[in-house]
Design a protein around this motif. Structure first.
Motif, short mmCIF file in Angstrom:
data_model
loop_
_atom_site.label_atom_id
_atom_site.label_comp_id
_atom_site.label_asym_id
_atom_site.label_seq_id
_atom_site.Cartn_x
_atom_site.Cartn_y
_atom_site.Cartn_z
N VAL A 127 47.61 6.73 98.25
CA VAL A 127 48.26 7.90 98.85
C VAL A 127 49.68 7.63 99.33
O VAL A 127 50.57 8.44 99.12
CB VAL A 127 47.40 8.43 100.04
CG1 VAL A 127 48.08 9.61 100.71
CG2 VAL A 127 46.01 8.82 99.55
N CYS A 128 49.91 6.51 99.94
CA CYS A 128 51.18 6.25 100.65
C CYS A 128 52.23 5.55 99.80
O CYS A 128 53.43 5.75 100.01
CB CYS A 128 50.92 5.43 101.90
SG CYS A 128 49.59 6.04 102.95
N CYS A 188 55.56 6.98 98.08
CA CYS A 188 56.81 7.15 98.83
C CYS A 188 57.21 5.90 99.60
O CYS A 188 58.39 5.55 99.66
CB CYS A 188 56.70 8.32 99.81
SG CYS A 188 56.57 9.91 98.98
N HIS A 189 56.24 5.24 100.22
CA HIS A 189 56.54 4.09 101.09
C HIS A 189 56.57 2.77 100.33
O HIS A 189 56.82 1.73 100.93
CB HIS A 189 55.56 4.03 102.26
CG HIS A 189 55.76 5.14 103.23
ND1 HIS A 189 56.85 5.21 104.06
CD2 HIS A 189 55.03 6.25 103.47
CE1 HIS A 189 56.76 6.31 104.81
NE2 HIS A 189 55.67 6.96 104.46
N VAL A 209 50.06 11.52 109.43
CA VAL A 209 49.17 11.94 108.34
C VAL A 209 48.69 13.37 108.58
O VAL A 209 48.69 14.20 107.67
CB VAL A 209 47.98 10.97 108.19
CG1 VAL A 209 46.92 11.54 107.26
CG2 VAL A 209 48.47 9.61 107.68
N GLY A 225 52.43 15.61 109.51
CA GLY A 225 53.71 15.34 108.88
C GLY A 225 54.70 14.87 109.93
O GLY A 225 54.37 14.80 111.12
N MET A 281 58.50 14.18 106.13
CA MET A 281 57.26 13.73 105.49
C MET A 281 56.24 14.84 105.66
O MET A 281 55.97 15.27 106.79
CB MET A 281 56.74 12.46 106.17
CG MET A 281 55.41 12.00 105.61
SD MET A 281 54.77 10.57 106.52
CE MET A 281 53.02 10.87 106.36
N ALA A 339 52.44 16.54 105.79
CA ALA A 339 51.09 16.09 106.14
C ALA A 339 50.40 15.64 104.86
O ALA A 339 50.72 16.11 103.76
CB ALA A 339 50.32 17.23 106.79
N GLN A 340 49.48 14.69 104.99
CA GLN A 340 48.78 14.14 103.82
C GLN A 340 47.32 14.59 103.82
O GLN A 340 46.61 14.36 104.79
CB GLN A 340 48.86 12.62 103.84
CG GLN A 340 50.27 12.09 103.81
CD GLN A 340 51.03 12.49 102.57
OE1 GLN A 340 50.61 12.19 101.45
NE2 GLN A 340 52.14 13.18 102.74
N ASP A 341 46.92 15.23 102.78
CA ASP A 341 45.55 15.70 102.65
C ASP A 341 44.66 14.62 102.04
O ASP A 341 45.13 13.72 101.35
CB ASP A 341 45.48 16.94 101.75
CG ASP A 341 46.20 18.13 102.36
OD1 ASP A 341 46.20 18.26 103.60
OD2 ASP A 341 46.79 18.92 101.59
N LEU A 368 42.75 12.28 103.48
CA LEU A 368 42.50 11.03 104.19
C LEU A 368 41.65 11.29 105.43
O LEU A 368 41.96 12.19 106.21
CB LEU A 368 43.82 10.37 104.62
CG LEU A 368 44.71 9.84 103.51
CD1 LEU A 368 46.06 9.42 104.06
CD2 LEU A 368 44.03 8.66 102.81
#
Length: 143
Positions: A63-64, A67-68, A101, A104, A115, A117-119, A121
């Motif tokens: 997931v990360c 970008c990271h 997460v 965002g 950034m 929000a990450q769905d 997780l």
């Protein structure tokens, strides 16, 4: 005659300036293109990862890392390195990762933009990611 010589010199100066600006711009564009996506920092990996960090690495990679970057080294043009003193525990505690997460993050330390929000997780996934990042940080002198 002096006016013609002055005008000629001005034209030459403008032409040289335009050439230098174009050359610099083209070189800069080539340099930017060549580095986009490259790691921003060099990361020393720990000799071993804890079991939780190993699980966190899998979630991070899924997931990360887009970008990271690989091993949280950042990715030029995409996202900041998490193995960086800005993210040391005394400045960005573990809860900051959970909130990032969930909600965002509005850009404030870097110029990569916000950034989202990450769905997908779970809290356990994020806990593993935090453990992984913290172990990477410690291996790089960030405590």
């Amino acid at each position: 005659m002096k006016k013609i010589a002055f005008a000629g010199a001005a034209v030459v100066a403008v032409a040289i300036g335009a050439y230098l600006t174009t050359t610099k711009t083209n070189s800069q564009e080539t340099a930017d293109t060549a580095t986009e996506g490259a790691a921003i920092v060099s990361v020393t990996l720990p000799e071993t990862l804890s079991a939780e960090a190993q699980v966190g690495k899998q979630a991070f990679d899924a997931v990360c890392a887009a970008c990271h970057g690989k091993n949280a080294a950042g990715k030029d043009g995409f996202g900041p390195p998490l193995v960086h003193k800005i993210y040391e525990p005394s400045h960005h505690g573990d809860m900051a990762f959970f909130l990032a997460v969930q909600q965002g993050v509005r850009a404030h330390h870097w110029r990569f933009g916000n950034m989202p929000a990450q769905d997908g997780l779970t809290r356990a996934d994020v806990a593993g990611i935090v453990t992984y990042v913290r172990e990477l940080q410690r291996a790089n002198g960030i405590n």
